[in-house]
Design an enzyme around this catalytic site. Structure first.
Site, short mmCIF file in Angstrom:
data_model
loop_
_atom_site.label_atom_id
_atom_site.label_comp_id
_atom_site.label_asym_id
_atom_site.label_seq_id
_atom_site.Cartn_x
_atom_site.Cartn_y
_atom_site.Cartn_z
N SER A 15 4.42 -39.95 -14.60
CA SER A 15 4.66 -40.20 -13.18
C SER A 15 5.89 -39.46 -12.66
CB SER A 15 4.82 -41.70 -12.95
OG SER A 15 3.66 -42.40 -13.34
N THR A 42 1.94 -42.35 -19.57
CA THR A 42 1.57 -43.64 -20.13
C THR A 42 0.88 -44.52 -19.11
OG1 THR A 42 3.36 -43.61 -21.77
CG2 THR A 42 2.50 -45.77 -21.13
N CYS A 43 1.44 -44.58 -17.90
CA CYS A 43 0.91 -45.50 -16.89
C CYS A 43 -0.57 -45.26 -16.62
CB CYS A 43 1.72 -45.35 -15.59
SG CYS A 43 1.18 -46.44 -14.28
N LYS A 51 -4.59 -51.16 -18.17
CA LYS A 51 -4.23 -52.56 -18.42
C LYS A 51 -4.71 -53.45 -17.29
CE LYS A 51 -0.18 -53.68 -17.35
NZ LYS A 51 1.29 -53.62 -17.28
N GLU A 181 0.72 -59.95 -21.25
CA GLU A 181 -0.48 -59.50 -20.53
C GLU A 181 -1.68 -59.39 -21.46
OE1 GLU A 181 1.69 -56.90 -16.99
OE2 GLU A 181 1.32 -55.98 -18.94
N ARG A 198 9.46 -63.98 -31.71
CA ARG A 198 10.51 -64.39 -32.64
C ARG A 198 11.56 -65.31 -32.03
NH1 ARG A 198 14.92 -60.69 -31.92
NH2 ARG A 198 14.40 -59.05 -30.42
N ARG A 204 12.01 -62.76 -21.63
CA ARG A 204 13.47 -62.82 -21.47
C ARG A 204 13.90 -61.97 -20.28
NH1 ARG A 204 17.56 -59.94 -24.47
NH2 ARG A 204 15.85 -58.94 -25.57
N ASP A 303 11.50 -43.44 -18.08
CA ASP A 303 11.65 -44.35 -19.21
C ASP A 303 12.50 -43.77 -20.33
OD1 ASP A 303 9.95 -45.88 -17.73
OD2 ASP A 303 8.35 -46.00 -19.21
N THR A 311 7.07 -47.50 -13.44
CA THR A 311 6.54 -46.29 -12.83
C THR A 311 7.15 -45.99 -11.46
OG1 THR A 311 4.46 -46.37 -14.06
CG2 THR A 311 4.44 -45.21 -11.94
N GLU A 441 1.84 -68.40 2.64
CA GLU A 441 2.55 -69.11 3.70
C GLU A 441 3.56 -70.11 3.14
OE1 GLU A 441 0.36 -71.99 6.10
OE2 GLU A 441 -1.23 -72.02 4.57
#
Length: 453
Positions: A15, A42-43, A51, A181, A198, A204, A303, A311, A441
């Site tokens: 990108s 990658t995107c 994905k 995901e 882990r 996080r 990245d 992206t 709303e």
């Protein structure tokens, strides 16, 4: 004769690289791009686009169930994995062609191959050397798999979209966007799904209420969440299945293990260190405010320079960099209030500060929250719920955080991001008339704070 063959040589057609190349070419620069694997990055190939298509696919299983309450009969719907896999591949191939055409139509020379830097103004691709005034590294990230026995048996997000067969039992390892995901994707597509992380709670960096809420919603969808769980080894059994060993001595038998334990800068073999380009300890390329590395003619963005690994951020950085080259002014990028979404089920959408970040910064906050059953599920019987949350600066009344878990959260939070960028106060939210009946709303009708400090 020109001093250099190119004004700009971009390594990586993701990108950020594609946007920078096209904009630079539009400004009259002679530009080349080299890409060795994923045209569009990658995107487009193994990230955001496929994905989300898989998220759509996985949602239909619940939609078929919900539809019965609305009078639709749909007996025996089953996933045909080859159809999903192959149709996804066709769509990605179509997008690859579009990205190539965008570059070529802008006058950019495209090379298929891994480029390496042999001096500050010379790049080699497929044994051919080219001189260039500037070099831009935009090679993105690469999935990281820790060094454990059996690591060669696992898949990453690079391979998961093209599996020969769909697994009946899956373990996803990780606690970030990709792990959460894909746990939802596999569960929705019909696999017996486990998620190993882990620490005590995944995602996080997100607001704690959001993390807790998503945990509870995933449990409802029969994802087996294994927190404080450390995979120590993976063993292939005679029947072809995998036995996953954990540090606590437990074992889990599955057909596939997906590792989503982070991404590292994709810089191997580029020749950066040989040219004196400084890398951070985590492998990311160190750059200044204008995306220049420690070598004056070499730049990097996206990245490969670290977080935020999104992206739209890479696109914004590319535009800012080309504008810097054009004007000489410092590249202007505002990394505050960047909205983001996690396409788990239900989705997360968020922008601004979490409650914890605000409090840790010493900001007095007032918190507004609303949790409810979405209207479409009042008839379906689906137990999925929605959570919305506002974090308000109690001193200024400015809304400094907006968070949501629910259907189309990303679509809704994009609009909220505009409001935060404009400095909207809670008073403005309250004075805004809602669209009824919608979930959105709720953001302009929350009147009673749940906590203040």
């Amino acid at each position: 004769m020109a001093e250099y063959e190119f004004d700009l040589f971009v390594i990586g057609a993701g990108s950020g690289g594609v946007r920078a190349a096209r904009m630079a070419a539009d400004q009259g620069m002679k530009v080349a791009v080299a890409e060795d694997r994923y045209m569009g990055g990658t995107c487009v190939n193994v990230g955001c686009v496929p994905k989300k298509l898989f998220v759509y696919a996985s949602g239909y299983s619940q939609d078929f169930v919900d539809a019965r309450a609305y009078g639709w009969e749909n007996p025996g719907a089953e996933l045909d994995w080859p159809t999903l896999r192959d149709n996804n591949a066709k769509e990605i191939a179509r997008l690859n062609g579009i990205y190539r055409s965008l570059l070529e139509n802008s006058g950019v020379t495209v090379f298929d191959g891994r480029a390496s830097i042999v001096d500050p103004h010379r790049v080699v691709v497929n044994e051919w050397a080219f001189t260039t005034k500037r070099i831009l590294v935009a090679t993105g990230g690469w999935p990281f798999v820790p060094e454990i026995p059996g690591r060669e048996l696992v898949l990453t997000s690079n391979e998961v979209f093209s599996m020969a067969e769909f697994p009946r039992r899956v373990l996803v390892v990780g606690g970030g966007y990709i792990a959460v995901e894909f746990a939802g994707i596999f569960s929705g597509l019909g696999a017996d799904t486990h998620l190993s992380y882990r620490r005590d709670l995944f995602l996080r960096g997100f607001d704690r209420d959001i993390r807790n809420f998503v945990r509870d919603e995933m449990i409802k969808k029969d994802v087996d969440l294994k927190f404080n769980h450390n995979v120590s080894a993976i063993e292939k059994l005679q029947d072809g299945s995998l036995l996953v060993h954990a540090a606590d001595g437990s074992g889990l038998n599955v057909d596939m293990v997906l590792y989503a334990t982070g991404r590292m800068a994709n810089t191997a073999g580029l020749g950066l260190e040989e040219q004196g380009v400084v890398l951070h300890r985590d492998g990311n390329i160190s750059v200044d405010d204008n995306f220049r590395t420690s070598v004056d003619s070499i730049y990097a963005l996206g990245d490969v320079t670290g977080e935020p690994q999104l992206t739209p951020v890479a696109l914004a950085e590319a535009m800012a960099l080309v504008k810097h080259w054009q004007t000489g002014n410092t590249a202007e990028i505002d990394y505050n209030n960047i909205p983001t979404a996690v396409f788990c089920q239900p989705n997360i959408g968020t922008v601004g500060l979490s409650e914890e970040e605000a409090r840790d910064s010493g900001i007095p906050v007032t918190i507004y929250k609303s949790e409810f059953r979405p209207m479409r599920h009042t008839m379906s019987g689906n137990v999925e719920r929605t959570l919305m949350k506002l974090v308000v600066n109690a001193s200024t009344d400015r809304v400094i955080g907006v968070h949501m878990v629910g259907e189309d959260a990303g679509e809704i939070i994009q609009g909220m991001a505009v409001a935060l960028k404009a400095g909207a106060t809670k008073k403005i939210f309250d004075e805004t008339i809602g669209i009824h009946p919608t979930a959105a709303e709720e953001f302009v009708t929350m009147r009673s704070p749940v906590s203040a400090k």
